[in-house]
Design a protein around this motif. Sequence first.
Motif, PDB file in Angstrom:
ATOM      1  N   GLY A 197       0.806  -1.210   0.000  1.00  0.00           N
ATOM      2  CA  GLY A 197       0.000   0.000   0.000  1.00  0.00           C
ATOM      3  C   GLY A 197       0.840   1.262   0.000  1.00  0.00           C
ATOM      4  O   GLY A 197       1.697   1.464  -0.862  1.00  0.00           O
ATOM      5  N   ARG A 198       0.659   2.102   1.008  1.00  0.00           N
ATOM      6  CA  ARG A 198       1.349   3.385   1.046  1.00  0.00           C
ATOM      7  C   ARG A 198       2.854   3.238   1.166  1.00  0.00           C
ATOM      8  O   ARG A 198       3.607   4.092   0.691  1.00  0.00           O
ATOM      9  N   THR A 225       3.545   3.098  -2.542  1.00  0.00           N
ATOM     10  CA  THR A 225       3.178   4.285  -3.325  1.00  0.00           C
ATOM     11  C   THR A 225       3.897   5.548  -2.866  1.00  0.00           C
ATOM     12  O   THR A 225       4.144   6.452  -3.668  1.00  0.00           O
ATOM     13  N   ASP A 226       4.254   5.622  -1.580  1.00  0.00           N
ATOM     14  CA  ASP A 226       4.959   6.801  -1.090  1.00  0.00           C
ATOM     15  C   ASP A 226       6.315   6.993  -1.762  1.00  0.00           C
ATOM     16  O   ASP A 226       6.855   8.107  -1.804  1.00  0.00           O
ATOM     17  N   LYS A 235       6.145   9.627  -4.709  1.00  0.00           N
ATOM     18  CA  LYS A 235       5.648  10.989  -4.544  1.00  0.00           C
ATOM     19  C   LYS A 235       6.523  12.009  -5.273  1.00  0.00           C
ATOM     20  O   LYS A 235       6.024  13.003  -5.799  1.00  0.00           O
ATOM     21  N   ALA A 242       0.706   9.392  -8.882  1.00  0.00           N
ATOM     22  CA  ALA A 242       1.350  10.373  -8.002  1.00  0.00           C
ATOM     23  C   ALA A 242       1.638  11.669  -8.737  1.00  0.00           C
ATOM     24  O   ALA A 242       1.653  12.752  -8.134  1.00  0.00           O
ATOM     25  N   LYS A 274      -5.636  -0.490  -3.788  1.00  0.00           N
ATOM     26  CA  LYS A 274      -5.064   0.500  -2.881  1.00  0.00           C
ATOM     27  C   LYS A 274      -4.003   1.350  -3.571  1.00  0.00           C
ATOM     28  O   LYS A 274      -3.750   2.492  -3.172  1.00  0.00           O
TER      29      LYS A 274
END
Length: 315
Positions: A96-97, A100-101, A104, A145, A172
Amino acid sequence: MALGSTAAGRRGAPDFIANLAIRGIIGLALAVPYRARVPMAGWIVSRIVAPVAGYSKRVRENLAYVLPDLPASEVERLVRAVPDNAGRTLIEIYSGRGFTDRFKHAPLTGDGVAALREAHKAGRPVVLVTGHFGNYDAPRAALIAAGFNVGALYREMNNGFFNPHYVAAISKIGEPVFPRGRKGLSGLIKFLRGGGMAGFLMDQYMGDGADLDFFGKPAPTALSAAELALKYDALVVPVYGVRQPNGLDFEVICEAPIPHTDPVQMTQALNDSLEALVRQHMEQWFWIHRRWKPERAAERQSTRAAAKMGPDAPS
Protein backbone atom coordinates in the motif's frame (compact mmCIF):
# COMPACT_ATOMS: atom_id res chain seq x y z
CA MET A 1 1.66 -14.11 -8.95
CA ALA A 2 0.50 -16.18 -11.89
CA LEU A 3 -2.63 -14.60 -13.26
CA GLY A 4 -5.74 -16.65 -13.78
CA SER A 5 -8.64 -16.70 -16.18
CA THR A 6 -12.01 -17.01 -14.44
CA ALA A 7 -13.98 -14.74 -12.17
CA ALA A 8 -14.70 -17.46 -9.60
CA GLY A 9 -11.33 -19.18 -9.87
CA ARG A 10 -10.44 -22.59 -8.52
CA ARG A 11 -11.54 -23.29 -4.96
CA GLY A 12 -10.30 -26.78 -4.21
CA ALA A 13 -8.38 -27.92 -1.15
CA PRO A 14 -4.96 -27.33 -2.76
CA ASP A 15 -5.99 -23.78 -3.63
CA PHE A 16 -7.15 -23.16 -0.07
CA ILE A 17 -3.85 -24.44 1.32
CA ALA A 18 -1.82 -22.44 -1.21
CA ASN A 19 -3.76 -19.30 -0.32
CA LEU A 20 -3.11 -19.83 3.39
CA ALA A 21 0.60 -20.29 2.71
CA ILE A 22 0.83 -17.16 0.58
CA ARG A 23 -1.21 -15.13 3.06
CA GLY A 24 1.10 -16.36 5.81
CA ILE A 25 4.19 -15.20 3.93
CA ILE A 26 2.56 -11.85 3.17
CA GLY A 27 1.45 -11.39 6.77
CA LEU A 28 4.92 -12.23 8.06
CA ALA A 29 6.56 -9.82 5.65
CA LEU A 30 4.13 -6.96 6.37
CA ALA A 31 5.11 -7.14 10.05
CA VAL A 32 8.66 -6.14 9.09
CA PRO A 33 9.73 -2.55 8.23
CA TYR A 34 9.52 -1.80 4.50
CA ARG A 35 13.26 -1.62 3.79
CA ALA A 36 13.76 -5.11 5.23
CA ARG A 37 10.37 -6.46 4.10
CA VAL A 38 11.00 -6.22 0.37
CA PRO A 39 14.33 -8.10 0.25
CA MET A 40 12.99 -10.63 2.77
CA ALA A 41 10.04 -11.45 0.50
CA GLY A 42 12.41 -11.79 -2.43
CA TRP A 43 14.61 -14.20 -0.50
CA ILE A 44 11.65 -16.34 0.61
CA VAL A 45 10.24 -16.68 -2.91
CA SER A 46 13.67 -17.26 -4.46
CA ARG A 47 15.08 -19.74 -1.96
CA ILE A 48 11.98 -21.53 -0.65
CA VAL A 49 8.95 -21.06 -2.90
CA ALA A 50 10.58 -21.22 -6.34
CA PRO A 51 12.20 -24.68 -6.05
CA VAL A 52 9.06 -26.21 -4.52
CA ALA A 53 6.57 -24.56 -6.89
CA GLY A 54 8.56 -25.41 -10.01
CA TYR A 55 9.49 -21.80 -10.78
CA SER A 56 13.21 -22.61 -10.96
CA LYS A 57 12.55 -25.34 -13.52
CA ARG A 58 10.34 -23.02 -15.57
CA VAL A 59 13.02 -20.32 -15.71
CA ARG A 60 15.57 -22.84 -16.97
CA GLU A 61 13.16 -24.20 -19.60
CA ASN A 62 12.26 -20.76 -20.96
CA LEU A 63 15.89 -19.67 -21.15
CA ALA A 64 16.90 -22.91 -22.86
CA TYR A 65 14.16 -22.40 -25.44
CA VAL A 66 14.91 -18.81 -26.48
CA LEU A 67 18.54 -18.32 -25.37
CA PRO A 68 20.18 -21.75 -25.63
CA ASP A 69 23.70 -20.26 -25.74
CA LEU A 70 23.34 -18.38 -22.47
CA PRO A 71 26.26 -19.31 -20.17
CA ALA A 72 25.36 -21.77 -17.40
CA SER A 73 26.54 -19.30 -14.76
CA GLU A 74 24.08 -16.69 -16.05
CA VAL A 75 21.25 -19.24 -16.11
CA GLU A 76 21.90 -20.11 -12.47
CA ARG A 77 22.00 -16.42 -11.53
CA LEU A 78 18.64 -15.85 -13.18
CA VAL A 79 17.13 -18.95 -11.54
CA ARG A 80 17.64 -17.12 -8.23
CA ALA A 81 17.26 -13.50 -9.32
CA VAL A 82 13.98 -13.83 -11.25
CA PRO A 83 11.95 -15.28 -8.34
CA ASP A 84 13.62 -12.73 -6.04
CA ASN A 85 12.24 -9.90 -8.17
CA ALA A 86 8.84 -11.61 -8.27
CA GLY A 87 8.76 -11.89 -4.48
CA ARG A 88 9.70 -8.25 -4.08
CA THR A 89 6.99 -7.24 -6.54
CA LEU A 90 4.30 -9.20 -4.71
CA ILE A 91 5.02 -7.72 -1.29
CA GLU A 92 5.38 -4.21 -2.75
CA ILE A 93 1.88 -4.48 -4.21
CA TYR A 94 0.56 -5.55 -0.79
CA SER A 95 2.43 -2.75 1.00
CA GLY A 96 0.00 0.00 0.00
CA ARG A 97 1.35 3.38 1.05
CA GLY A 98 4.75 1.94 1.85
CA PHE A 99 5.05 1.30 -1.88
CA THR A 100 3.18 4.28 -3.33
CA ASP A 101 4.96 6.80 -1.09
CA ARG A 102 8.18 6.00 -2.95
CA PHE A 103 6.72 7.66 -6.04
CA LYS A 104 5.65 10.99 -4.54
CA HIS A 105 8.74 12.71 -5.91
CA ALA A 106 9.94 10.12 -8.42
CA PRO A 107 10.79 11.59 -11.83
CA LEU A 108 9.22 10.23 -14.99
CA THR A 109 11.77 9.70 -17.76
CA GLY A 110 11.69 8.99 -21.49
CA ASP A 111 10.47 10.48 -24.74
CA GLY A 112 6.83 9.68 -23.93
CA VAL A 113 6.49 11.95 -20.89
CA ALA A 114 5.73 15.09 -22.88
CA ALA A 115 3.23 13.19 -25.04
CA LEU A 116 1.44 11.93 -21.90
CA ARG A 117 1.19 15.44 -20.49
CA GLU A 118 -0.15 16.77 -23.76
CA ALA A 119 -2.74 13.99 -24.01
CA HIS A 120 -3.79 14.55 -20.39
CA LYS A 121 -4.23 18.27 -21.02
CA ALA A 122 -6.25 17.63 -24.19
CA GLY A 123 -8.39 14.86 -22.63
CA ARG A 124 -7.15 12.35 -25.21
CA PRO A 125 -7.36 8.64 -24.24
CA VAL A 126 -4.08 6.86 -23.58
CA VAL A 127 -3.30 3.14 -23.68
CA LEU A 128 -0.34 2.41 -21.41
CA VAL A 129 1.32 -0.91 -22.20
CA THR A 130 3.80 -2.75 -20.01
CA GLY A 131 4.88 -6.28 -19.15
CA HIS A 132 5.67 -8.37 -16.08
CA PHE A 133 8.94 -6.54 -15.71
CA GLY A 134 10.55 -4.83 -12.72
CA ASN A 135 7.38 -4.00 -10.82
CA TYR A 136 4.55 -3.73 -13.34
CA ASP A 137 2.49 -1.54 -10.97
CA ALA A 138 5.29 1.00 -10.47
CA PRO A 139 4.35 3.00 -13.60
CA ARG A 140 0.72 3.18 -12.49
CA ALA A 141 1.72 4.33 -9.00
CA ALA A 142 4.14 6.91 -10.40
CA LEU A 143 1.70 8.32 -12.94
CA ILE A 144 -1.07 8.58 -10.34
CA ALA A 145 1.35 10.37 -8.00
CA ALA A 146 2.14 12.78 -10.87
CA GLY A 147 -1.56 13.66 -11.19
CA PHE A 148 -2.60 11.49 -14.15
CA ASN A 149 -5.93 9.66 -14.23
CA VAL A 150 -4.84 6.03 -14.59
CA GLY A 151 -6.90 2.84 -14.55
CA ALA A 152 -5.82 -0.74 -15.23
CA LEU A 153 -7.12 -3.93 -16.77
CA TYR A 154 -6.16 -6.99 -14.73
CA ARG A 155 -6.52 -10.71 -15.26
CA GLU A 156 -8.02 -12.50 -12.30
CA MET A 157 -6.07 -15.11 -10.36
CA ASN A 158 -6.59 -18.83 -10.91
CA ASN A 159 -6.87 -19.27 -7.15
CA GLY A 160 -10.37 -18.16 -6.16
CA PHE A 161 -9.36 -17.76 -2.51
CA PHE A 162 -6.42 -15.51 -3.38
CA ASN A 163 -8.10 -13.28 -5.96
CA PRO A 164 -10.27 -11.07 -3.65
CA HIS A 165 -7.41 -9.88 -1.46
CA TYR A 166 -5.14 -9.47 -4.50
CA VAL A 167 -7.72 -7.16 -6.13
CA ALA A 168 -8.04 -5.25 -2.86
CA ALA A 169 -4.26 -4.79 -2.81
CA ILE A 170 -3.95 -3.47 -6.37
CA SER A 171 -6.94 -1.19 -5.74
CA LYS A 172 -5.06 0.50 -2.88
CA ILE A 173 -2.37 1.57 -5.35
CA GLY A 174 -5.03 3.35 -7.37
CA GLU A 175 -8.46 3.02 -8.95
CA PRO A 176 -10.26 2.23 -11.12
CA VAL A 177 -9.22 -1.34 -11.90
CA PHE A 178 -11.17 -3.51 -14.35
CA PRO A 179 -11.24 -7.33 -14.56
CA ARG A 180 -10.51 -8.83 -17.95
CA GLY A 181 -13.82 -9.92 -19.47
CA ARG A 182 -16.96 -8.39 -20.97
CA LYS A 183 -18.06 -6.38 -17.94
CA GLY A 184 -14.58 -5.13 -17.14
CA LEU A 185 -13.86 -4.24 -20.75
CA SER A 186 -17.08 -2.23 -20.93
CA GLY A 187 -16.00 -0.19 -17.91
CA LEU A 188 -12.52 0.27 -19.29
CA ILE A 189 -13.83 1.55 -22.63
CA LYS A 190 -16.05 4.08 -20.85
CA PHE A 191 -13.04 5.19 -18.81
CA LEU A 192 -10.90 5.53 -21.96
CA ARG A 193 -13.53 7.47 -23.86
CA GLY A 194 -13.64 9.91 -20.95
CA GLY A 195 -9.97 10.73 -21.53
CA GLY A 196 -8.47 8.27 -19.04
CA MET A 197 -5.19 6.39 -19.23
CA ALA A 198 -5.64 2.63 -19.15
CA GLY A 199 -2.82 0.20 -18.37
CA PHE A 200 -2.42 -3.18 -20.08
CA LEU A 201 -0.08 -6.11 -19.46
CA MET A 202 0.63 -7.73 -22.82
CA ASP A 203 3.30 -10.39 -22.24
CA GLN A 204 1.28 -13.50 -21.35
CA TYR A 205 0.44 -16.41 -23.61
CA MET A 206 -2.93 -15.81 -25.28
CA GLY A 207 -4.29 -18.87 -27.06
CA ASP A 208 -6.40 -16.77 -29.44
CA GLY A 209 -3.69 -14.16 -29.97
CA ALA A 210 -1.47 -13.46 -32.95
CA ASP A 211 1.77 -15.42 -33.37
CA LEU A 212 4.15 -12.52 -32.97
CA ASP A 213 7.88 -12.61 -32.35
CA PHE A 214 9.35 -12.40 -28.86
CA PHE A 215 13.00 -13.35 -28.37
CA GLY A 216 13.01 -14.89 -31.85
CA LYS A 217 10.18 -17.35 -31.17
CA PRO A 218 6.43 -17.26 -31.90
CA ALA A 219 4.65 -15.87 -28.85
CA PRO A 220 0.82 -15.74 -29.09
CA THR A 221 -0.01 -12.16 -28.13
CA ALA A 222 -3.29 -10.32 -27.60
CA LEU A 223 -3.93 -7.46 -30.03
CA SER A 224 -6.60 -5.84 -27.85
CA ALA A 225 -4.53 -2.88 -26.63
CA ALA A 226 -3.69 -1.78 -30.17
CA GLU A 227 -7.21 -2.46 -31.40
CA LEU A 228 -8.72 -0.28 -28.68
CA ALA A 229 -6.20 2.46 -29.35
CA LEU A 230 -7.10 2.53 -33.04
CA LYS A 231 -10.82 2.45 -32.37
CA TYR A 232 -10.79 5.29 -29.84
CA ASP A 233 -7.83 7.27 -31.20
CA ALA A 234 -5.82 6.65 -28.05
CA LEU A 235 -2.13 7.33 -27.68
CA VAL A 236 -0.12 4.09 -27.18
CA VAL A 237 2.81 4.47 -24.78
CA PRO A 238 5.08 1.67 -23.51
CA VAL A 239 5.82 2.24 -19.81
CA TYR A 240 8.10 0.34 -17.45
CA GLY A 241 9.13 0.37 -13.80
CA VAL A 242 12.82 -0.55 -13.82
CA ARG A 243 14.05 -1.72 -10.43
CA GLN A 244 17.13 0.18 -9.31
CA PRO A 245 20.33 -1.32 -7.86
CA ASN A 246 19.19 -0.72 -4.26
CA GLY A 247 16.31 -3.15 -4.92
CA LEU A 248 13.69 -0.75 -3.58
CA ASP A 249 13.39 2.20 -5.93
CA PHE A 250 12.39 2.45 -9.60
CA GLU A 251 13.04 4.47 -12.68
CA VAL A 252 9.72 4.87 -14.48
CA ILE A 253 10.37 5.00 -18.22
CA CYS A 254 7.73 6.30 -20.62
CA GLU A 255 8.86 5.51 -24.16
CA ALA A 256 7.88 7.39 -27.29
CA PRO A 257 4.31 6.64 -28.47
CA ILE A 258 3.83 3.75 -30.91
CA PRO A 259 2.61 5.13 -34.26
CA HIS A 260 -0.90 4.12 -35.32
CA THR A 261 -0.67 1.58 -38.17
CA ASP A 262 -2.44 -1.77 -37.76
CA PRO A 263 -2.91 -3.96 -34.66
CA VAL A 264 -0.32 -6.58 -35.64
CA GLN A 265 2.42 -4.09 -36.49
CA MET A 266 1.74 -2.01 -33.38
CA THR A 267 1.70 -5.02 -31.06
CA GLN A 268 4.92 -6.35 -32.57
CA ALA A 269 6.48 -2.96 -31.85
CA LEU A 270 5.35 -3.33 -28.22
CA ASN A 271 6.89 -6.82 -28.05
CA ASP A 272 10.14 -5.42 -29.47
CA SER A 273 10.12 -2.60 -26.92
CA LEU A 274 9.75 -5.01 -24.02
CA GLU A 275 12.35 -7.44 -25.37
CA ALA A 276 14.93 -4.67 -25.73
CA LEU A 277 14.49 -3.68 -22.08
CA VAL A 278 14.46 -7.28 -20.83
CA ARG A 279 17.79 -7.90 -22.58
CA GLN A 280 19.22 -5.02 -20.53
CA HIS A 281 17.78 -6.32 -17.24
CA MET A 282 17.28 -10.07 -17.67
CA GLU A 283 16.54 -10.72 -13.99
CA GLN A 284 13.62 -8.28 -13.95
CA TRP A 285 11.32 -10.10 -16.39
CA PHE A 286 8.97 -12.86 -15.20
CA TRP A 287 10.68 -15.84 -16.88
CA ILE A 288 8.38 -18.00 -14.76
CA HIS A 289 5.47 -17.46 -17.17
CA ARG A 290 4.86 -20.06 -19.86
CA ARG A 291 5.14 -17.32 -22.45
CA TRP A 292 5.74 -19.47 -25.53
CA LYS A 293 4.31 -22.96 -24.85
CA PRO A 294 6.35 -24.52 -27.68
CA GLU A 295 4.53 -27.84 -27.27
CA ARG A 296 1.45 -26.12 -28.70
CA ALA A 297 3.20 -24.38 -31.60
CA ALA A 298 2.83 -27.25 -34.11
CA GLU A 299 -0.85 -27.67 -33.25
CA ARG A 300 -1.48 -23.93 -33.69
CA GLN A 301 0.27 -23.89 -37.07
CA SER A 302 -1.68 -26.92 -38.25
CA THR A 303 -5.01 -25.44 -37.14
CA ARG A 304 -4.33 -22.10 -38.83
CA ALA A 305 -3.12 -23.73 -42.04
CA ALA A 306 -6.32 -25.79 -42.19
CA ALA A 307 -8.44 -22.66 -41.59
CA LYS A 308 -6.70 -20.86 -44.48
CA MET A 309 -7.32 -23.80 -46.83
CA GLY A 310 -11.02 -23.78 -46.03
CA PRO A 311 -13.64 -26.53 -45.57
CA ASP A 312 -13.06 -28.03 -49.04
CA ALA A 313 -9.42 -28.88 -48.35
CA PRO A 314 -8.58 -32.59 -48.78
CA SER A 315 -8.29 -34.52 -45.55
